[in-house]
Design an enzyme around this catalytic site. Structure first.
Site, PDB file in Angstrom:
ATOM      1  N   ASP A   1       0.505  -0.754  -0.198  1.00  0.00           N
ATOM      2  CA  ASP A   1      -0.009   0.032   0.368  1.00  0.00           C
ATOM      3  C   ASP A   1       0.208   1.186  -0.097  1.00  0.00           C
ATOM      4  OD1 ASP A   1      -2.399   1.677   0.393  1.00  0.00           O
ATOM      5  OD2 ASP A   1      -2.786   0.677   2.011  1.00  0.00           O
TER       6      ASP A   1
ATOM      7  N   SER B   1      -7.057  -6.224  -5.511  1.00  0.00           N
ATOM      8  CA  SER B   1      -8.763  -6.313  -5.127  1.00  0.00           C
ATOM      9  C   SER B   1      -9.841  -6.675  -5.959  1.00  0.00           C
ATOM     10  CB  SER B   1      -8.175  -5.425  -3.754  1.00  0.00           C
ATOM     11  OG  SER B   1      -9.275  -4.459  -3.931  1.00  0.00           O
TER      12      SER B   1
ATOM     13  N   ARG C   1      -0.107   8.345 -10.176  1.00  0.00           N
ATOM     14  CA  ARG C   1       0.133   7.237  -9.392  1.00  0.00           C
ATOM     15  C   ARG C   1       0.427   6.467  -9.581  1.00  0.00           C
ATOM     16  NH1 ARG C   1      -3.790   7.050  -5.622  1.00  0.00           N
ATOM     17  NH2 ARG C   1      -3.992   5.177  -5.648  1.00  0.00           N
TER      18      ARG C   1
ATOM     19  N   GLU D   1     -12.043  -4.472  -4.889  1.00  0.00           N
ATOM     20  CA  GLU D   1     -12.269  -3.703  -4.358  1.00  0.00           C
ATOM     21  C   GLU D   1     -11.531  -2.471  -6.041  1.00  0.00           C
ATOM     22  OE1 GLU D   1     -11.877  -5.129  -2.324  1.00  0.00           O
ATOM     23  OE2 GLU D   1     -14.311  -6.363  -1.808  1.00  0.00           O
ATOM     24  N   ASN D   2     -10.197  -3.113  -6.145  1.00  0.00           N
ATOM     25  CA  ASN D   2      -9.513  -2.227  -7.503  1.00  0.00           C
ATOM     26  C   ASN D   2     -10.478  -2.017  -8.398  1.00  0.00           C
ATOM     27  OD1 ASN D   2      -6.564  -2.982  -5.811  1.00  0.00           O
ATOM     28  ND2 ASN D   2      -7.541  -1.592  -5.708  1.00  0.00           N
ATOM     29  N   TRP D   3     -10.616  -2.607  -9.079  1.00  0.00           N
ATOM     30  CA  TRP D   3     -12.277  -2.494 -10.524  1.00  0.00           C
ATOM     31  C   TRP D   3     -12.450  -0.501 -10.649  1.00  0.00           C
ATOM     32  CZ3 TRP D   3     -10.630  -5.781 -14.063  1.00  0.00           C
ATOM     33  CH2 TRP D   3     -10.083  -6.442 -13.878  1.00  0.00           C
TER      34      TRP D   3
ATOM     35  N   GLY E   1       0.460   5.560  -5.247  1.00  0.00           N
ATOM     36  CA  GLY E   1      -0.428   6.316  -4.645  1.00  0.00           C
ATOM     37  C   GLY E   1      -0.016   7.593  -4.292  1.00  0.00           C
TER      38      GLY E   1
ATOM     39  N   HIS F   1       2.929   3.006  -8.833  1.00  0.00           N
ATOM     40  CA  HIS F   1       2.969   2.008  -8.725  1.00  0.00           C
ATOM     41  C   HIS F   1       4.226   1.554  -9.746  1.00  0.00           C
ATOM     42  CE1 HIS F   1      -1.145   2.008  -7.461  1.00  0.00           C
ATOM     43  NE2 HIS F   1      -1.849   2.310  -8.702  1.00  0.00           N
TER      44      HIS F   1
ATOM     45  N   GLU G   1       0.280 -12.557  13.172  1.00  0.00           N
ATOM     46  CA  GLU G   1       1.029 -11.620  13.766  1.00  0.00           C
ATOM     47  C   GLU G   1       0.704 -10.640  12.960  1.00  0.00           C
ATOM     48  OE1 GLU G   1       2.355 -11.043  17.232  1.00  0.00           O
ATOM     49  OE2 GLU G   1       1.677 -13.491  16.825  1.00  0.00           O
TER      50      GLU G   1
ATOM     51  N   ARG H   1     -11.500   1.779  -9.998  1.00  0.00           N
ATOM     52  CA  ARG H   1     -10.083   3.189  -9.542  1.00  0.00           C
ATOM     53  C   ARG H   1     -10.338   3.069 -10.954  1.00  0.00           C
ATOM     54  NH1 ARG H   1      -4.775   1.879  -6.143  1.00  0.00           N
ATOM     55  NH2 ARG H   1      -5.679   2.066  -4.525  1.00  0.00           N
TER      56      ARG H   1
HETATM   57  C1  FPP Z   1      -1.881   0.266  -3.382  1.00  0.00           C
HETATM   58  O1  FPP Z   1      -1.554   0.880  -3.838  1.00  0.00           O
HETATM   59  C2  FPP Z   1      -1.445  -0.492  -4.439  1.00  0.00           C
HETATM   60  C3  FPP Z   1      -1.923  -1.029  -5.317  1.00  0.00           C
HETATM   61  C4  FPP Z   1      -3.498  -0.841  -5.043  1.00  0.00           C
HETATM   62  C5  FPP Z   1      -1.440  -1.988  -6.345  1.00  0.00           C
HETATM   63  C6  FPP Z   1       0.115  -2.612  -6.145  1.00  0.00           C
HETATM   64  C7  FPP Z   1       0.407  -3.735  -7.153  1.00  0.00           C
HETATM   65  C8  FPP Z   1       2.278  -3.234  -7.643  1.00  0.00           C
HETATM   66  C9  FPP Z   1       2.627  -2.707  -6.872  1.00  0.00           C
HETATM   67  C10 FPP Z   1       2.599  -3.040  -9.319  1.00  0.00           C
HETATM   68  C11 FPP Z   1       2.408  -4.884  -9.724  1.00  0.00           C
HETATM   69  C12 FPP Z   1       2.377  -6.589  -8.786  1.00  0.00           C
HETATM   70  C13 FPP Z   1       3.162  -6.797  -9.081  1.00  0.00           C
HETATM   71  C14 FPP Z   1       3.194  -8.321  -8.264  1.00  0.00           C
HETATM   72  C15 FPP Z   1       4.285  -6.944 -10.098  1.00  0.00           C
HETATM   73  P1  FPP Z   1      -2.168   1.923  -3.553  1.00  0.00           P
HETATM   74  O2  FPP Z   1      -2.083   2.851  -5.227  1.00  0.00           O
HETATM   75  O3  FPP Z   1      -3.441   2.546  -2.691  1.00  0.00           O
HETATM   76  O4  FPP Z   1      -1.876   3.634  -2.589  1.00  0.00           O
HETATM   77  P2  FPP Z   1      -2.042   4.787  -1.872  1.00  0.00           P
HETATM   78  O5  FPP Z   1      -3.340   4.447  -0.615  1.00  0.00           O
HETATM   79  O6  FPP Z   1      -1.827   5.711  -1.365  1.00  0.00           O
HETATM   80  O7  FPP Z   1      -3.254   5.438  -2.735  1.00  0.00           O
END
Ligand code: FPP
Length: 241
Positions: free
Chosen positions: A21, A66, A34, A68-70, A24, A38, A208, A72
């Site tokens: 996490d 996730s 953002r 829920e990420n759809w 962004g 990534h 943990e 975005r």
């Molecule tokens: C959360 O940060 C991160 C994600 C939703 C995506 C994680 C994906 C990667 C690191 C890259 C691709 C994956 C692999 C396995 C190669 P956020 O965007 O929610 O950050 P924020 O909370 O600061 O907005």
């Protein structure tokens, strides 16, 4: 600080989960889009997989996308797919050489065909590897996983393969994406949020938790070892005394 040297290599958590996490926010701090976060976060995936491998973690579970990420914007979703494709293309040979098995948690078939094909190549070409399992959560949600497992059990009961009396906490695990893997010992969440966000809900019964304010793109190898070091100081009682 060098946390690697402080680690007790005989007491490494067997299964570690990470909610990646803060990408962004990391980008925003740099006045960048953002997706820039990534991209840097993907570099940490490469680094942390190697770190986990180095200390002999048996299963590493990363939450990449996730259910829920759809929600975005399409552009961000598409960039995340591109980064996943980049990761597989760029890292698969090394993953194979290191005897790592890739396993996907979630309904990845909802992704574009090109990505599905790449994922299936990675699954197929690593399926016999047994040094470490790299679980990647893709279109994954913990509640959906439990519902899916329940439906699979119902199918087995209806078909007469399993009787109701045989279903218990242990046998239920055979229907989860993490079947036949070690228990989740440690859940790491960087970036300062104190929540579980629908990740590994069944598996984290006795895990943990390690929370850190570091954003995922800054979560380098030593931060990972620091989390393991912290875990090694915990006294796990599993409900006993
Ligand atoms: C959360 O940060 C991160 C994600 C939703 C995506 C994680 C994906 C990667 C690191 C890259 C691709 C994956 C692999 C396995 C190669 P956020 O965007 O929610 O950050 P924020 O909370 O600061 O907005």
């Amino acid at each position: 600080m060098n946390y690697y040297d402080k680690l007790d290599l005989e007491n490494i958590p067997k299964h570690v989960g990470i909610i990646m996490d803060g990408n962004g926010r990391w980008a925003k701090k740099r006045k960048m889009p953002r997706t820039f976060g990534h991209r840097e976060g993907t570099q940490r995936v490469i680094e942390i997989v190697e770190a986990a491998y180095k200390i002999n973690v048996k299963s590493l579970t990363l939450y990449a996308f996730s259910t829920e990420n759809w929600k975005r914007p399409d552009e961000e979703i598409s960039k995340l797919m591109d980064l996943l494709a980049y990761y597989i293309k760029n890292q698969l040979e090394k993953i194979k050489k290191n005897n790592i098995r890739i396993n996907v948690l979630g309904d990845y078939k909802a992704f574009p065909d090109k990505i599905v094909r790449l994922i299936e190549t990675a699954l197929q070409e690593t399926k016999s590897n047994d040094k470490m399992i790299l679980n990647i959560g893709l279109n994954y949600g913990g509640q959906s996983e439990i519902v899916r497992a329940s439906k699979l059990i119902c199918e087995d009961v209806i078909a007469g393969r399993v009787s109701l009396e045989d279903i218990d906490v242990e046998s239920f695990k055979d229907y989860l994406y993490t079947r036949e893997q070690e228990e989740l010992d440690l859940l790491i969440r960087p970036s300062g949020e104190l929540r579980v966000s629908n990740f590994l809900l069944y598996q984290l019964a006795y895990s943990e938790f390690y929370f850190s304010n570091i954003l995922w793109p800054d979560f380098h190898e030593d931060e990972f070892y620091k989390a393991i070091y912290d875990f090694q100081k915990r006294n796990r009682r599993y409900g006993g005394l």
